[in-house]
Design a protein around this motif. Sequence first.
Motif, mmCIF file in Angstrom:
data_model
loop_
_atom_site.group_PDB
_atom_site.id
_atom_site.type_symbol
_atom_site.label_atom_id
_atom_site.label_comp_id
_atom_site.label_asym_id
_atom_site.label_seq_id
_atom_site.Cartn_x
_atom_site.Cartn_y
_atom_site.Cartn_z
ATOM 1 N N ALA A 12 27.271 59.851 -6.723
ATOM 2 C CA ALA A 12 27.849 59.830 -8.072
ATOM 3 C C ALA A 12 28.907 60.919 -8.234
ATOM 4 C CB ALA A 12 26.741 60.037 -9.110
ATOM 5 N N ARG A 15 29.186 64.968 -10.571
ATOM 6 C CA ARG A 15 27.788 65.399 -10.413
ATOM 7 C C ARG A 15 27.807 66.919 -10.328
ATOM 8 N NH1 ARG A 15 29.689 63.769 -5.728
ATOM 9 N NH2 ARG A 15 29.984 65.423 -4.193
ATOM 10 N N ARG A 207 28.070 62.613 -16.347
ATOM 11 C CA ARG A 207 27.027 62.461 -15.324
ATOM 12 C C ARG A 207 26.139 61.245 -15.636
ATOM 13 N NH1 ARG A 207 29.408 66.407 -15.306
ATOM 14 N NH2 ARG A 207 29.743 67.997 -13.701
ATOM 15 N N VAL A 211 25.767 57.677 -13.344
ATOM 16 C CA VAL A 211 24.448 57.148 -12.947
ATOM 17 C C VAL A 211 24.308 55.684 -13.393
ATOM 18 C CG1 VAL A 211 21.976 57.296 -13.492
ATOM 19 C CG2 VAL A 211 23.221 59.333 -12.760
ATOM 20 N N VAL A 223 17.876 62.563 -8.037
ATOM 21 C CA VAL A 223 18.657 63.520 -8.820
ATOM 22 C C VAL A 223 18.310 64.902 -8.288
ATOM 23 C CG1 VAL A 223 19.097 64.485 -11.117
ATOM 24 C CG2 VAL A 223 18.583 62.036 -10.861
ATOM 25 N N THR A 270 22.739 61.913 -7.168
ATOM 26 C CA THR A 270 23.532 62.695 -8.110
ATOM 27 C C THR A 270 22.873 64.059 -8.258
ATOM 28 O OG1 THR A 270 24.617 62.733 -10.271
ATOM 29 C CG2 THR A 270 22.346 61.899 -10.224
#
Length: 317
Positions: A12, A15, A207, A211, A223, A270
């Motif tokens: 991602a 991030r 962020r 996602v 994460v 991420t």
Amino acid sequence: MTTRPPLTLYLAAPRGFCAGVDRAIKIVELALQKWGAPVYVRHEIVHNKFVVDDLRAKGAVFVEELDECPDDRPVIFSAHGVPKSVPAEAANRQMLYVDATCPLVSKVHIEAERHHENGLQIVMIGHAGHPETIGTMGQLPDGEVLLVETPSDVPALDVRDPERLAFVTQTTLSIDDTADIVAALRARFPSIKGPHKEDICYATTNRQEAVKAMAPHADAMLVVGAPNSSNSRRLVEVGAKAGCGYSQLVQRAGDIDWRALDGIASIGITAGASAPEVLVNEVIDAFRDRYDVTIELVETAQENVEFKVPRVMRETA
Ligand code: 0O3
Ligand code: SF4
């Protein structure tokens, strides 16, 4: 030699570190350079053990309350913000203090104060006990800020005057959950004042958007972030809601539950706003050890936000 199975690793973007976290860490590092060790830090400067351990090794001393600090050493307030009573006490003790509150959190403090000056009572949307919520509520006298955490808290709100209300929010909440709470507030108090949507910051928004774009394509999602990091935990929830069957928080590569990931062909990765990129790379390397990894960047925004450190930190010792 065994062949490693193929794995698409969706990464991602944006991030990891936001501008407020970057600035707060810099403040502690500059304070150590300027004044030498020990420099005290009230609360984890950002919610990440790796960052805190690194600064501790350089001479920072982390405490929860000001009464754990001596009068004659500098103290830094964390990025999450502090109630007004904290700088007041530091000034009273003639301590040297630097406030590392993110400017976007300070903006919410100012908003709350402005509404209060206009005679409005404030409703804060946030998580009870979180330092940012404590800091924002602590900008005003007791009873002037009422906390709501979910839409179901709204009917029970005991307000002074339904016509004279405003709301503010924590900066790291779920965009979608907050929209539901704002809708419930506007339904019960049609004249409530507030920001256009909420006070969730650019970094939290970006962020979560990344996602949402990534999660539906990934068999599982990780994460990188700490259990006490609100924004990181929200990313796990957003991933699960966006359709990813397995969404987990990991602090470091050693936390990965490989058995839970058995049979996956893709993974989404991420990191929360307080998680350093070195930990993301550690996690990616752990996947490279086990899989034939192809990285695909899922980029939904580009960020170029930067916040200056306070003037006192820019002056040489
Ligand atoms: O507020 P949160 O628990 O997400 O804090 P983190 O993990 O330290 O991330 C930085 C965000 C912040 C300082 C407040 O907006
Ligand atoms: Fe500031 Fe947003 Fe980062 Fe919090 S998450 S420190 S409000 S930029």
